[in-house]
Design a protein around this motif. Structure first.
Motif, PDB file in Angstrom:
ATOM      1  N   LYS B  54       0.856  -1.186   0.000  1.00 42.01           N
ATOM      2  CA  LYS B  54       0.000   0.000   0.000  1.00 42.01           C
ATOM      3  C   LYS B  54       0.891   1.234   0.000  1.00 42.01           C
ATOM      4  O   LYS B  54       1.576   1.516   0.980  1.00 42.01           O
ATOM      5  CB  LYS B  54      -0.888  -0.032   1.242  1.00 42.01           C
ATOM      6  CG  LYS B  54      -1.978   1.007   1.247  1.00 42.01           C
ATOM      7  CD  LYS B  54      -2.882   0.837   2.473  1.00 42.01           C
ATOM      8  CE  LYS B  54      -3.648   2.120   2.745  1.00 42.01           C
ATOM      9  NZ  LYS B  54      -4.002   2.278   4.140  1.00 42.01           N
ATOM     10  N   LEU B  55       0.893   1.944  -1.138  1.00 43.44           N
ATOM     11  CA  LEU B  55       1.696   3.167  -1.245  1.00 43.44           C
ATOM     12  C   LEU B  55       0.829   4.356  -0.866  1.00 43.44           C
ATOM     13  O   LEU B  55      -0.264   4.524  -1.380  1.00 43.44           O
ATOM     14  CB  LEU B  55       2.195   3.347  -2.676  1.00 43.44           C
ATOM     15  CG  LEU B  55       3.233   2.343  -3.173  1.00 43.44           C
ATOM     16  CD1 LEU B  55       3.429   2.484  -4.673  1.00 43.44           C
ATOM     17  CD2 LEU B  55       4.558   2.525  -2.448  1.00 43.44           C
ATOM     18  N   VAL B  56       1.311   5.156   0.050  1.00 43.04           N
ATOM     19  CA  VAL B  56       0.552   6.316   0.508  1.00 43.04           C
ATOM     20  C   VAL B  56       1.354   7.576   0.194  1.00 43.04           C
ATOM     21  O   VAL B  56       2.493   7.715   0.636  1.00 43.04           O
ATOM     22  CB  VAL B  56       0.315   6.221   2.028  1.00 43.04           C
ATOM     23  CG1 VAL B  56      -0.366   7.477   2.539  1.00 43.04           C
ATOM     24  CG2 VAL B  56      -0.507   4.990   2.361  1.00 43.04           C
ATOM     25  N   ARG B  67       4.803  14.738   8.546  1.00 54.12           N
ATOM     26  CA  ARG B  67       3.705  13.801   8.746  1.00 54.12           C
ATOM     27  C   ARG B  67       4.107  12.710   9.741  1.00 54.12           C
ATOM     28  O   ARG B  67       3.369  12.372  10.668  1.00 54.12           O
ATOM     29  CB  ARG B  67       3.348  13.208   7.384  1.00 54.12           C
ATOM     30  CG  ARG B  67       2.443  12.041   7.401  1.00 54.12           C
ATOM     31  CD  ARG B  67       1.014  12.476   7.695  1.00 54.12           C
ATOM     32  NE  ARG B  67       0.135  11.373   7.468  1.00 54.12           N
ATOM     33  CZ  ARG B  67      -0.448  11.094   6.311  1.00 54.12           C
ATOM     34  NH1 ARG B  67      -0.275  11.875   5.290  1.00 54.12           N
ATOM     35  NH2 ARG B  67      -1.231  10.049   6.183  1.00 54.12           N
ATOM     36  N   GLU B  71       2.591  11.753  13.454  1.00 52.97           N
ATOM     37  CA  GLU B  71       2.023  10.451  13.791  1.00 52.97           C
ATOM     38  C   GLU B  71       2.822   9.756  14.885  1.00 52.97           C
ATOM     39  O   GLU B  71       2.277   8.972  15.651  1.00 52.97           O
ATOM     40  CB  GLU B  71       1.953   9.567  12.536  1.00 52.97           C
ATOM     41  CG  GLU B  71       0.996  10.111  11.496  1.00 52.97           C
ATOM     42  CD  GLU B  71       0.754   9.134  10.357  1.00 52.97           C
ATOM     43  OE1 GLU B  71       1.323   8.030  10.381  1.00 52.97           O
ATOM     44  OE2 GLU B  71      -0.001   9.486   9.443  1.00 52.97           O
ATOM     45  N   GLY B  72       4.104  10.028  14.940  1.00 54.60           N
ATOM     46  CA  GLY B  72       4.939   9.451  15.976  1.00 54.60           C
ATOM     47  C   GLY B  72       5.043   7.936  15.873  1.00 54.60           C
ATOM     48  O   GLY B  72       4.861   7.353  14.796  1.00 54.60           O
ATOM     49  N   ARG B  74       3.133   5.665  16.677  1.00 55.15           N
ATOM     50  CA  ARG B  74       1.914   4.924  16.354  1.00 55.15           C
ATOM     51  C   ARG B  74       1.685   4.804  14.859  1.00 55.15           C
ATOM     52  O   ARG B  74       0.703   4.185  14.422  1.00 55.15           O
ATOM     53  CB  ARG B  74       0.700   5.624  16.969  1.00 55.15           C
ATOM     54  CG  ARG B  74       0.602   5.532  18.473  1.00 55.15           C
ATOM     55  CD  ARG B  74      -0.748   6.094  18.917  1.00 55.15           C
ATOM     56  NE  ARG B  74      -1.846   5.506  18.177  1.00 55.15           N
ATOM     57  CZ  ARG B  74      -2.776   6.209  17.522  1.00 55.15           C
ATOM     58  NH1 ARG B  74      -2.728   7.496  17.514  1.00 55.15           N
ATOM     59  NH2 ARG B  74      -3.750   5.594  16.892  1.00 55.15           N
ATOM     60  N   SER B  75       2.532   5.418  14.079  1.00 50.50           N
ATOM     61  CA  SER B  75       2.303   5.472  12.633  1.00 50.50           C
ATOM     62  C   SER B  75       2.036   4.095  12.034  1.00 50.50           C
ATOM     63  O   SER B  75       2.620   3.096  12.441  1.00 50.50           O
ATOM     64  CB  SER B  75       3.513   6.091  11.955  1.00 50.50           C
ATOM     65  OG  SER B  75       3.341   6.071  10.558  1.00 50.50           O
ATOM     66  N   ASP B  76       1.130   4.066  11.049  1.00 52.84           N
ATOM     67  CA  ASP B  76       0.831   2.832  10.323  1.00 52.84           C
ATOM     68  C   ASP B  76       1.941   2.486   9.339  1.00 52.84           C
ATOM     69  O   ASP B  76       1.972   1.382   8.821  1.00 52.84           O
ATOM     70  CB  ASP B  76      -0.465   2.998   9.517  1.00 52.84           C
ATOM     71  CG  ASP B  76      -1.681   2.851  10.402  1.00 52.84           C
ATOM     72  OD1 ASP B  76      -1.532   2.289  11.505  1.00 52.84           O
ATOM     73  OD2 ASP B  76      -2.766   3.298   9.989  1.00 52.84           O
TER      74      ASP B  76
END
Lengths: 517, 332
Positions: B54-56, B67, B71-72, B74-76
């Protein structure tokens, strides 16, 4: 003041305004709370604030000053294609910034039409980059809006007033003193405040046409704080400065503009007896011709550029176009949900409510977007909210324009028909259906059209939230430009222009219906 | 019954999808677009990984880092692809990245050590390029061949703002690295050549193509796009005595829930499968030249000895000073 005779309640409006304020201030707070220790405002930030203030005041003042003669000419003249022209003049306002800048530079730039002509005539070239360039671009963007807002002021003068003026033998001077000047005083300060607010958060236009870092605006300083220094505290602080400046502008505008309306008329078709005379006809024609040239020449260059690019657009662009139309209709609906109650409340005693609306446009999209991201992130995946968030933020951004369009006419309805409505026992929903909405068709159509078009063209916060499948058309256009595909990007820009304009046209036209206004 | 069977089928299908591991890669916008490397990279990696890549897309390199900071831990994200060497120092300092644990020999010029060696423990390179001024050979004869010649000429350039653009920052560091204490004076000399400063690369390149400036700050590989994609030979990059480099890298996040897949992706990234996609989609030099080589249009105009770069741990301190000089010289 006649404002007391209101057939509807004020609390929905106050509630809607509170929601808007909560969104703007809440996101700001979220960013501020997330900040680590930063360095506060430095000298360069103060320089940015000064420059922002100067260019916004100049842009707003010149936009409305030029809009007055244009609106006056358009209100006095009836000619073939006048309505089409009024709609077309709105185009610069709804274009994505970068496209409009390229169009403008094709006329005024170093190798633009103007300089080519000067070279051909053997005259010295003009340099567009500098403070005057920034103001030129902002006038280009905002003259149409100012013209429409002021034209609306003229249209609100009941036909009976002009008839009476003609019977009394008013010359231009009496006309100005008794009808036009009071009308302008009511319409111009708030219009200038809205334009001041838009120019306050300008960034790419100001930098590009300002010719370098001396044209650093507060929005650019926010950008720097955010991505260069990752100093969220300073970003929030700078955003506060924007809000304070816009608050002051709103207060000044409220103070300057009266509330009194011209009273109700019998909705007769307006006839002007003061428009004859060769001098006046040629003056009006010249003013209209100049405005058309200034606004539509850069636009037509954008269109010509785009036609060649249409064939080179990849399929993703069409998908993004569909996404954009849906998002823009969504924000139009949201805008109505906010603007109608606020306009009705602001038409009565709470005229300060309109000022809340200005906060939306003055606050930095980067700060609102980041704030929303910080708020949503702990609860859900922000990507899932890309569309609703974009629609919401676009609606909030369009709110000040919508309010400016709606508040005046709403006040006329409330002040002109409030007592009659009350004595007939028409209140609440019935009043809305029978009295308010039918009289508001034209301004509602204009407000919806403007919101839909703005939402189409605005890059907004989608850039912070989008994943590959959920790009809007402006974002897709920027991506094309970002990978050398300038021709395809011009095609996408044309598609964007056509779609925004189409939406604008549909709403605006639908609102005006058969009325000859 | 038909509906029931359909529903059961659907549920089974959903369950199958749910079992496929997902590798989330944050990258910049132009990587994920249809015409960027994204689609081809995704297809090639998914062929072998048995996973869903999954490219975001998140703005550009600097926006990507902001970014991640937001998100720190916890980032996905499992992998971040698209930071460059002016950002990796700040990125490593966040403590969000894990060592890649690979030893590679790269084709990226190395101004600091032995050719081919790569000593960043957190990040692996995937492509690189030289910043350069691009011009139209049919309109500009005798393009300046150094900053001195440019400053002395009346050639007009359009550049990007270092505060909002990666190439803009690259130019800032280029001048600072080359001239040191003399950088401010060089910028003062260049000030009258600068037509304007734009927010990002797209605006600047757009202005250049519209004829607003004779040269634009871009990459030595930009002409290759025009040659290959548009069969237009008219664009060239001016060769200066030295050019500042941009090296684009990727790293694995310490908080990833797919560490093996992330490693697998990084290994894939330095292999031919990924590297052969890069030149004609990202318009940069591949960091590991694929067996098939690169198109002729990519011929580098300068030798690797002319490559300049500021070490990643020094960038943070130098860029603030350089920015102040830049602002001072161009704000007059």
């Amino acid at each position: 003041m006649a404002g007391r005779a209101v057939a509807v309640r004020r609390w929905p409006g106050i509630g809607a305004a509170a929601l808007v304020a909560a969104l703007v201030l809440g996101t700001l707070l979220a960013v501020a709370l997330r900040a680590e220790a930063g360095r506060g405002l430095g000298p360069s930030d103060w320089a940015a604030i000064r420059f922002t203030l100067v260019q916004s005041v100049l842009s707003a003042a010149i936009s409305v000053a030029l809009a007055i003669p244009v609106a006056r000419a358009l209100s006095r003249r009836r000619f073939f294609g006048r309505r089409v022209l009024i709609t077309l003049l709105g185009a610069p306002f709804i274009l994505p910034v970068i496209v409009a800048v390229l169009g403008l530079l094709a006329v005024f730039g170093r190798s633009g039409i103007l300089n080519e002509a000067l070279r051909w005539l053997g005259l010295p070239e003009v340099q567009v980059y500098g403070l005057h360039g920034v103001v030129l671009a902002h006038v280009f963007f905002n003259l149409p809006l100012a013209t429409r807002l002021i034209l609306q002021g003229w249209q609100q003068v009941p036909a009976e007033r002009f008839r009476l003026a003609a019977q009394l033998g008013f010359g231009p001077r009496e006309m100005w003193r008794v009808i036009e000047a009071p009308m302008l005083l009511r319409v111009v300060p708030p219009a200038a405040a809205v334009i001041f607010a838009i120019c306050l958060s300008s960034f790419a236009v100001a930098l590009t046409l300002g010719g370098g870092p001396k044209a650093t605006t507060v929005e650019l300083a926010i950008y720097q704080a955010f991505r260069f220094d990752f100093d969220l505290g300073r970003a929030a602080l700078l955003s506060c400065v924007q809000l304070v400046l816009v608050g002051i502008a709103a207060l000044v505008a409220l103070k300057l503009s009266g509330n009194e309306s011209f009273g109700a008329g019998l909705d007769r078709a307006v006839r002007r007896w003061d428009s004859a005379g060769l001098g006046r006809i040629s003056l009006d024609s010249a003013v209209i011709a100049l405005a058309v040239l200034f606004l539509l020449l850069p636009m037509s260059l954008v269109v010509i550029d785009g036609v060649l690019g249409i064939a080179k657009m990849p399929a993703q662009v069409w998908k993004a176009a569909g996404v954009s139309v849906v998002v823009s209709l969504g924000s139009t609906a949201l805008m109505l949900a906010f603007a109608l109650p606020i306009a009705i409340a602001a038409a009565g005693k709470s005229s300060w409510l309109e000022a809340i609306g200005l906060f939306g446009i003055a606050s930095s999209p980067l700060v609102i977007g980041t704030g929303l991201f910080i708020v949503i992130y702990p609860i859900a995946d922000p990507f899932d909210f890309a569309f609703p968030v974009t629609a919401l933020v676009n609606a909030i951004m369009a709110l000040p324009f919508a309010l400016r369009i709606l508040v005046g006419p709403t006040r006329d309805v409330v002040q002109g028909y409030g007592r009659l409505s009350l004595s007939l026992g028409l209140t609440g929903r019935q009043w809305l259906r029978i009295v308010y909405l039918p009289r508001m068709r034209a301004p509602l159509g204009f407000a919806c059209g403007l919101t839909a078009a703005l939402s189409m063209g605005d890059l907004g916060v989608i850039a912070l939230f989008a994943d590959p499948e959920t790009a809007t058309l402006p974002l897709q256009m920027y991506r094309l430009m970002g990978s050398y595909r300038m021709e395809a990007a011009s095609g996408a820009a044309l598609l964007l222009l056509v779609l925004s304009f189409g939406l604008f046209w549909l709403f605006d036209r639908g609102g005006r219906g058969h009325a000859d206004s | 019954m038909k509906y029931l069977a359909f529903a059961t089928g659907m549920m089974a299908a959903t369950a199958a999808v749910a079992e496929t591991p997902v590798l989330t890669v944050y990258t910049y916008d132009s990587f994920v677009s249809d015409w960027g490397p994204g689609p081809a990279v995704e297809a090639a990696f998914e062929e072998t990984c048995g996973c869903d890549l999954k490219l975001v897309g998140a703005g550009d390199g600097a926006a990507l880092l902001a970014r991640l900071k937001l998100e720190g831990a916890r980032s996905d994200a499992d992998v971040v692809l698209g930071l460059d060497t002016s950002l990796t120092g700040a990125a490593a300092a966040t403590g969000l990245f894990a060592p890649h644990g690979q030893t590679v020999t790269t084709d990226v010029p190395n101004p600091f050590g032995e050719a081919g060696s790569w000593d960043d423990a957190n990040f692996l390179p995937y492509d690189w390029g030289y910043f350069a001024f691009v011009y139209d050979t049919t309109k500009l004869e005798n393009a300046p061949a150094s900053f001195e010649e440019l400053a002395a000429s009346d050639v007009k350039i359009v550049i990007q703002d270092p505060r909002s653009s990666t190439p803009g920052l690259g130019l800032l560091l280029w001048v600072k690295e080359q001239y040191g204490d003399g950088a401010a004076a060089m910028w003062e000399g260049l000030a009258d050549n600068v037509v304007t400063v734009t927010k990002g690369w797209s605006e600047a390149y757009g202005l250049f193509l519209e004829g607003e400036a004779d040269m634009v700050l871009s990459y030595t590989t930009s002409p290759a796009y025009h040659i290959i994609a548009e069969e237009d030979q008219s664009k060239a990059a001016a060769a200066f005595p030295s050019h500042y480099m941009q090296i684009e890298v990727a790293g694995k996040l310490a908080g990833t829930d797919q560490p093996e897949l992330a490693d697998q992706f990084l290994s894939f990234m330095v292999s031919d499968g990924f590297q052969s996609i890069i030149p004609t989609t990202n318009w940069m030099y591949p960091a590991f030249t694929p067996a098939a080589g690169v198109p002729d249009a990519f011929a580098a105009p300068i030798a690797p000895e002319q490559a300049r770069l500021i070490a990643t741990d020094k960038v943070q301190a130098i860029r603030d000073e350089a920015l102040a000089e830049w602002l001072g010289a161009l704000s007059q």
